[in-house]
Design an enzyme around this catalytic site. Structure first.
Site, PDB file in Angstrom:
ATOM      1  N   CYS A  12      86.558  12.288 -20.018  1.00  0.00           N
ATOM      2  CA  CYS A  12      85.194  12.817 -19.958  1.00  0.00           C
ATOM      3  C   CYS A  12      84.721  13.165 -21.360  1.00  0.00           C
ATOM      4  CB  CYS A  12      85.108  14.034 -19.038  1.00  0.00           C
ATOM      5  SG  CYS A  12      85.882  15.509 -19.732  1.00  0.00           S
ATOM      6  N   CYS A  15      86.690  15.320 -23.734  1.00  0.00           N
ATOM      7  CA  CYS A  15      87.773  14.669 -24.485  1.00  0.00           C
ATOM      8  C   CYS A  15      87.251  14.138 -25.809  1.00  0.00           C
ATOM      9  CB  CYS A  15      88.365  13.511 -23.680  1.00  0.00           C
ATOM     10  SG  CYS A  15      89.000  13.945 -22.057  1.00  0.00           S
ATOM     11  N   ASP A 435      55.450  -9.094 -42.195  1.00  0.00           N
ATOM     12  CA  ASP A 435      55.427 -10.187 -43.157  1.00  0.00           C
ATOM     13  C   ASP A 435      54.701 -11.341 -42.460  1.00  0.00           C
ATOM     14  OD1 ASP A 435      56.126 -11.820 -45.387  1.00  0.00           O
ATOM     15  OD2 ASP A 435      57.731 -12.680 -44.181  1.00  0.00           O
ATOM     16  N   ASP A 631      61.542 -11.661 -42.057  1.00  0.00           N
ATOM     17  CA  ASP A 631      62.517 -12.706 -41.734  1.00  0.00           C
ATOM     18  C   ASP A 631      63.897 -12.412 -42.314  1.00  0.00           C
ATOM     19  OD1 ASP A 631      62.199 -13.200 -44.399  1.00  0.00           O
ATOM     20  OD2 ASP A 631      61.095 -15.071 -44.160  1.00  0.00           O
ATOM     21  N   ASP A 635      62.728 -10.001 -47.747  1.00  0.00           N
ATOM     22  CA  ASP A 635      62.109  -8.712 -47.437  1.00  0.00           C
ATOM     23  C   ASP A 635      63.122  -7.574 -47.423  1.00  0.00           C
ATOM     24  OD1 ASP A 635      59.504  -9.753 -47.038  1.00  0.00           O
ATOM     25  OD2 ASP A 635      60.108 -10.494 -45.077  1.00  0.00           O
TER      26      ASP A 635
END
EC number: 7.2.2.9
Length: 745
Positions: A12, A15, A435, A631, A635
């Site tokens: 759980c 832990c 872009d 792309d 960039d």
């Protein structure tokens, strides 16, 4: 140093948060994130102070098993489903023995009706046997629970183990009293909790099984991708096929791809053709036709014919490896919204244990009857109910389960989130910067018109002959147009390229060798002009009269057409109240036209990478949360500066370092889909957290007996059912994200 590894034995969120808390206190640990769902951990530590083996020892001291790779679970005699079925059968058997006489005396044989000391003892012994069998089937709760308690990291299993063990010990004590005739009144006569132990364990096992099945289904996306990865490939060497391991393939190797096989690494077809299933990239089921010169990507499937390809990436840097890494990171990382649940979980289990002990003592003191054993029975029921009804699992699953299912849904849409924070933050975006080339447009300029002062076929022949050797996208557009018009090739010599301006070469023109030039206006010193009123990308063709003078022979007007559906998707984005900007290095006329046609709010033309970077900085300084869509090729600075970076990728073009979100279907709809999916996911998480907090806030006081005077007391069995339903409800609510759909309006 950063390392990733797996941890077994977690049940759980207490832990996982316990491991984070314990290791996070160490001075040499800079950052640690533990994923309960993936059983994984990402850690950043100072390698000068420690190493991974020492970190593993620290985790082992907490009672867990760290491993560099997940090992196959030991095959048990009973499968999980068989164990669950047996638990249900034996629970019903114990309930039948315990409550059969209450429902109808005729249901039980007279020897088990508990009407005297002997029959009571015999009935109880059979209940004990049934309870021990169910406890053995659910032994993992005890092994993990007491181990965690021993290491002072109590978790959900600890609550179950303490509660049911207390009920068992009390029942054994009652059994001893019956056996020795040391009972005090009719109520305490054989008051056992064997059926409560069984029912609690059965309900918890049912809940855990549903939870695990749901987790496995949500993890199927990553498993399916890993199955797509072939272990070997056919390498061409000395005109022979040699089967080699995929990890041994290097860039430049020639590989043969057979029908029905998967592409091993990214590459380019050099001979033959094929139809490839690229659904794992784009989400589209239709096969994609590939020919010589086309790129192919690892993990995609070749349907029919065989072909030869040249490797352009090794296995580690292939598209499939990058996608698997992104999915792993997205599932392993934590969203900011989960921090609250983690903080609560860190103190939740110890607090519940303290509350249960306090409730036990209070009820032992204030119980309305003077008889000790009656009071003890009430106090014990409250103690067990509080422990069992508390549900840290609901809190722990609230965020990761939703993110897991959301990532699976995203991959079916051709979207991949770098981490949970990216998925969380996309919904907050209020400004998107696009872009132009390759993002909003196809990135493949096509010839719109030709203006020629000489015979058209001659102009096309000159342009084709020079541009055919260029890899520039504009050159490819001109070459394709010339070939469509059957222009003949000329022999060229002395080819010279002036980067950013154009290309020149010596060839035959009107019977003499002339230097022919193809390029932009800055490449020429014209003695004449061409009147061109159209907007578009202008490429001129001319001949050099001297070193300082050129004669223009003609010009091509090209345009980079918007992708299909871009205008509609931009409108969808704007309907969300998001501002849009277009940043492009293209000239003002083309950028203005593109922005106007697509309905984009603002634009900047002739933008250099630094200009784009400055614009994003400016927007962020104004308090905008900026998403940059590009792309991923040129960039990178702008993508890194933005709050959320989206890369419209084509396979190996993807830059995982720069991208928060990668779209492999190369469609602007992905941007809208990412935002809507982010909104739906956070809404789903908030629903889960609201339910988890409300459940524990309401049911823990009920289990403590605050409504006792209203005759409302929760038995341990009902508490077990409520706890199971709590975690199951969170899991099922998260599964609703599977049905998430993008509306087209």
């Amino acid at each position: 140093m950063k390392e990733s590894f797996y941890i077994e034995g977690m049940t759980c969120t207490a832990c996982s948060s316990g491991i984070e808390r314990s290791l996070g206190r160490k001075s040499f640990v800079k950052k640690i994130e533990v994923s309960l769902l993936n059983k994984s951990a990402n850690i950043e530590f100072d390698e000068n102070q420690t190493n991974l083996d020492e970190i593993f020892k620290l985790i082992e001291k907490l009672g867990y098993s760290p491993k560099k790779a997940l090992t196959k679970e030991k095959k048990e005699f009973f499968s999980p489903n068989v164990k669950l079925a047996l638990a249900v059968i034996f629970t019903l058997f114990v309930v039948y023995l315990s409550m059969g006489a209450m429902l109808s005396p005729s249901l039980l044989p007279e020897s088990l009706l508990a009407i005297d000391n002997h029959s009571n003892f015999l009935n109880a012994c059979l209940q004990l046997i049934g309870a021990l069998i169910v406890m053995h089937l659910g032994r993992d709760f005890y092994i993990q629970g007491f181990k965690a308690l021993w290491h002072r990291q109590p978790n959900m299993s600890s609550l179950i183990a303490i509660g049911t063990s207390a009920a068992l010990i009390s029942s054994l004590w009652q059994l001893y009293l019956v056996y020795t005739n040391h009972y005090t009144d009719q109520w305490s006569y054989g008051h056992y909790y064997f059926e409560s132990v069984c029912v609690i364990l059965m309900f918890v096992m049912v809940g855990k099984r549903i939870e695990n099945v749901s987790k496995d289904k949500a993890l199927d996306a990553m498993q399916a991708l890993m199955k797509n990865a072939p272990k070997t490939a056919l390498k061409m060497q000395n005109n022979q096929q040699i089967e080699v391991l995929v990890d041994s393939i290097v860039v430049g190797d020639i590989l043969k791809v057979l029908p029905g096989s998967a592409i091993a690494v990214d590459g380019e077809i050099i001979e033959g053709e094929g139809e490839l299933d690229e659904s794992m990239l784009s989400g589209e089921a239709l096969p994609v036709y590939k020919k010589v010169g086309d790129k192919v990507f690892s993990g995609t499937f070749n349907s029919h014919t065989s072909f030869l390809m040249k490797a352009t990436q090794n296995n580690k840097n292939s598209t499939l490896s990058q996608i698997i890494e992104m999915i792993y990171n997205a599932q392993s990382s934590k969203a900011e919204i989960s921090r609250l649940a983690d903080k609560v979980s860190s103190v939740f289990v110890p607090s519940v244990i303290a509350i249960s002990i306090l409730a036990f003592v209070v009820w032992l003191i204030i119980a309305p009857k003077p008889d000790f054993w009656w009071n003890f029975g009430i106090a014990l029921e409250v103690f067990v109910s509080v422990l069992v009804i508390s549900c840290p699992c609901a809190l722990g699953l609230a965020t990761p389960m939703s993110i897991l299912v959301a990532n699976q849904k995203a991959s079916s849409l051709g979207l991949f989130f770098k981490d949970a924070k990216s998925l969380e933050k996309a919904r907050l975006v209020n400004t998107i910067v696009f872009d132009k080339t390759g993002t909003l447009t196809n990135g493949k300029p096509v010839v719109k018109s030709v203006h020629s002062k000489i015979e058209l076929l001659e102009l096309l022949s000159l342009a084709l002959s020079i541009e055919k050797s260029s890899e520039h996208v504009i050159a490819k557009g001109i070459v394709e147009y010339a070939k469509e018009h059957n222009a003949p090739l000329k022999e060229m010599s002395g080819v010279k390229v002036k980067t950013g301006f154009g290309i020149s070469a010596k060839t035959d023109y009107q019977g003499t060798k002339e230097i022919i030039k193809v390029g932009n206006s800055e490449f020429f010193n014209p003695i004449n002009t061409l009147e061109i009123k159209e907007n578009g990308i202008l490429v001129f063709v001319g001949r050099a009269i001297s070193e300082k003078e050129d004669e223009l022979l003609g010009a091509f007007v090209l345009e980079d057409l918007p992708k299909k559906g871009v205008k509609e998707h931009i409108a969808q984005i704007k309907n969300l109240g998001i501002n849009t900007f277009l940043l492009s290095g293209d000239n003002r006329e083309n950028v203005q036209k593109c922005a106007f046609e697509l309905g984009i709010d603002g634009y900047i033309s002739n933008a250099k990478p630094q200009d784009k970077l400055n614009k994003i900085k400016e927007l962020k300084e104004k308090g905008q949360i900026v998403m940059m869509v590009g792309d991923g090729l040129n960039d990178a600075p702008s993508l890194a500066m933005s709050d959320v970076a989206v890369v419209m990728a084509k396979g190996s073009d993807v830059s995982v370092q720069a991208a928060d979100i990668v779209s492999f279907n190369n469609d602007i709809k992905s941007v809208y889909s990412a935002i809507k999916l982010s909104q739906a996911t956070i809404k789903n998480i908030k629903e889960n957290l609201f339910w988890a907090f409300c459940y524990n806030s309401v049911f823990i006081p009920l289990a403590c007996g605050v409504l006792y005077k209203a005759n409302l007391m929760l038995s341990p069995a009902i508490a077990g059912l409520a706890m199971s339903l709590s975690s199951v409800s969170v899991v099922l609510n998260s599964q609703r994200l599977r049905n998430f759909k993008i509306k087209d309006h």
